[in-house]
Design a protein around this motif. Sequence first.
Motif, PDB file in Angstrom:
ATOM      1  N   GLY A  30       2.708 -10.248   0.877  1.00  0.00           N
ATOM      2  CA  GLY A  30       3.239 -10.516   0.211  1.00  0.00           C
ATOM      3  C   GLY A  30       3.705  -9.208  -1.140  1.00  0.00           C
ATOM      4  O   GLY A  30       4.406  -8.914  -1.394  1.00  0.00           O
ATOM      5  N   THR A  31       2.362  -7.792  -1.445  1.00  0.00           N
ATOM      6  CA  THR A  31       2.483  -7.722  -2.354  1.00  0.00           C
ATOM      7  C   THR A  31       3.163  -5.944  -1.663  1.00  0.00           C
ATOM      8  O   THR A  31       3.934  -5.015  -2.246  1.00  0.00           O
ATOM      9  N   GLY A  32       2.306  -5.918  -1.405  1.00  0.00           N
ATOM     10  CA  GLY A  32       2.672  -4.671  -0.155  1.00  0.00           C
ATOM     11  C   GLY A  32       1.978  -3.153  -0.149  1.00  0.00           C
ATOM     12  O   GLY A  32       2.087  -2.611  -0.019  1.00  0.00           O
ATOM     13  N   LEU A  33       0.997  -4.237  -1.995  1.00  0.00           N
ATOM     14  CA  LEU A  33      -0.613  -2.969  -2.087  1.00  0.00           C
ATOM     15  C   LEU A  33      -1.051  -2.733  -0.831  1.00  0.00           C
ATOM     16  O   LEU A  33      -1.848  -3.754  -0.126  1.00  0.00           O
ATOM     17  N   ALA A 111       2.059   5.189   2.307  1.00  0.00           N
ATOM     18  CA  ALA A 111       1.472   4.341   1.994  1.00  0.00           C
ATOM     19  C   ALA A 111       2.820   3.662   0.937  1.00  0.00           C
ATOM     20  O   ALA A 111       3.269   4.779   0.052  1.00  0.00           O
ATOM     21  N   PRO A 112       3.636   3.182   0.998  1.00  0.00           N
ATOM     22  CA  PRO A 112       5.050   3.515  -0.095  1.00  0.00           C
ATOM     23  C   PRO A 112       4.625   2.654  -1.744  1.00  0.00           C
ATOM     24  O   PRO A 112       5.570   3.662  -2.715  1.00  0.00           O
ATOM     25  N   MET A 113       4.046   2.205  -1.559  1.00  0.00           N
ATOM     26  CA  MET A 113       3.232   2.086  -2.899  1.00  0.00           C
ATOM     27  C   MET A 113       2.484   2.787  -3.390  1.00  0.00           C
ATOM     28  O   MET A 113       1.626   2.927  -3.322  1.00  0.00           O
ATOM     29  N   ARG A 114       3.151   2.907  -5.099  1.00  0.00           N
ATOM     30  CA  ARG A 114       2.161   3.804  -6.013  1.00  0.00           C
ATOM     31  C   ARG A 114       0.700   3.055  -5.477  1.00  0.00           C
ATOM     32  O   ARG A 114       0.515   1.864  -5.838  1.00  0.00           O
ATOM     33  N   PHE A 115      -0.848   3.550  -5.513  1.00  0.00           N
ATOM     34  CA  PHE A 115      -1.784   3.005  -5.101  1.00  0.00           C
ATOM     35  C   PHE A 115      -3.134   4.172  -5.242  1.00  0.00           C
ATOM     36  O   PHE A 115      -2.289   5.575  -5.078  1.00  0.00           O
ATOM     37  N   PHE A 179       8.939   6.935   2.071  1.00  0.00           N
ATOM     38  CA  PHE A 179       8.400   6.223   0.576  1.00  0.00           C
ATOM     39  C   PHE A 179       6.854   6.898  -0.171  1.00  0.00           C
ATOM     40  O   PHE A 179       6.320   6.941   1.224  1.00  0.00           O
ATOM     41  N   TRP A 180       6.812   7.575  -0.988  1.00  0.00           N
ATOM     42  CA  TRP A 180       5.601   7.699  -0.843  1.00  0.00           C
ATOM     43  C   TRP A 180       5.459   7.559  -2.814  1.00  0.00           C
ATOM     44  O   TRP A 180       6.015   7.952  -3.767  1.00  0.00           O
ATOM     45  N   GLN A 181       4.349   7.071  -3.240  1.00  0.00           N
ATOM     46  CA  GLN A 181       3.877   6.813  -4.820  1.00  0.00           C
ATOM     47  C   GLN A 181       4.837   5.675  -5.234  1.00  0.00           C
ATOM     48  O   GLN A 181       5.518   6.271  -6.432  1.00  0.00           O
ATOM     49  N   GLY A 182       6.149   5.005  -4.734  1.00  0.00           N
ATOM     50  CA  GLY A 182       6.805   3.738  -5.455  1.00  0.00           C
ATOM     51  C   GLY A 182       8.062   4.976  -5.524  1.00  0.00           C
ATOM     52  O   GLY A 182       8.855   4.041  -5.897  1.00  0.00           O
ATOM     53  N   GLN A 183       8.522   6.154  -4.546  1.00  0.00           N
ATOM     54  CA  GLN A 183       9.682   6.379  -4.824  1.00  0.00           C
ATOM     55  C   GLN A 183      10.522   7.317  -3.245  1.00  0.00           C
ATOM     56  O   GLN A 183       9.693   7.275  -2.743  1.00  0.00           O
ATOM     57  N   ASP A 184      11.283   7.385  -3.374  1.00  0.00           N
ATOM     58  CA  ASP A 184      12.244   7.504  -1.881  1.00  0.00           C
ATOM     59  C   ASP A 184      11.594   9.181  -2.172  1.00  0.00           C
ATOM     60  O   ASP A 184      12.156   9.740  -2.845  1.00  0.00           O
TER      61      ASP A 184
END
Length: 383
Positions: A30-33, A111-115, A179-184
């Motif tokens: 759902g969140t993608g995290l 991982a596309p999203m920041r975490f 994508f990496w840490q929320g950025q293209d």
Amino acid sequence: MRDQRQWVYHRGQGLRTFGVEEELLLVDPGTGLPQPLAGAVTEIAAWHADVQREADRGEPVKPELFCEMLEIGTRPCATADELAEQLRQARSAAAAAAKEAGVAVAALATAPMRFDPLLTPSDRYRLIEDRYARLVDDKLTCACHVHVHLASAEEGVGVLDRIRPWLAPLLALSANSPFWQGQDTGYASWRHQLWSRWPMSGPAELYGDVDAHEETTRAMLASEVLVDDHMVYFDARLSRSYPTVEVRVGDVCQLTEDALLLAVLVRALVETEARAWRAGLEADPVPTVVLRLAAWRASRFGLGGELLHPLTWRPAPAAAVLEALIDHVTPALRAAGDLDRAVRGTELLLARGTGADLQRAAHAGGGSLAPVVADAVRRTVPA
């Protein structure tokens, strides 16, 4: 791929057995995290494997450096059809175990999203973290490793010396990490850029013979930069666990058909260069720095721009470079019965785009990267 007795070379058929290892992300669909549940997922997968005990199943699901990722693998296979089935089974088993743990698997190379990732509890991993410091924080990346059987270490070194020019195109066709840490990042394979920071990564120098290969490994270990010989992270290496050459340059592919194409091309390339070695043909003495430039282009553009052509070392359209690769390995592809599959797979990939292209298409509307991850989950194990 632990049973070395399965690694054989069917000389009469021109077939070397080959296998694939893939690293996958564990994510909240759902969140993608990413979710740090590799321990639970591997336990569930192991339980199911013990219950089913199917002789044709792939290798067990295994934890990796971080708790948000795991590794799956196939057994050694003689044919592309067999490998395709093994890949589907391995991904399906991992997805089923992940679902029981409340997460999903995604074949994404970063991982596309920041975490912030969580290190898997292990003395070896803690030693790696202590030695490499900030580098480890950026090591949550997922690759595809293709193993191909070797008749001897001498043949293996001959292959390593001769496949060097063709590794960058393999990276380009597998590119799946924009994508990496929320950025293209602007790159098709940011995973490759992250790996390039490691001092023992990238293309290797020419060896010439087994003694030089072993001396290089001994010198690397004597430097005490590496924790052990499993940290020889070159784009292609001789496996320390199996009688294989291990080509490690590729991102994990979103689609099983792309992973299969990568594996088929790698096996054909190994066979082609083994024949060249036996025939006494010299390896291309292209400088390693040029190979790094070729890999940079492949990482930056994938199949969406120009690559360095391995026959000229000048920029050329990606389609022309892949055509040259197919031409180079056509006799080996034909001997294995894989030529039509390789040609069709390459044409489809050029028309549809790489995993990086699919990710950017899923994010076309901008905003959250969660749809990118959800799309990858669907493509990793289609319903």
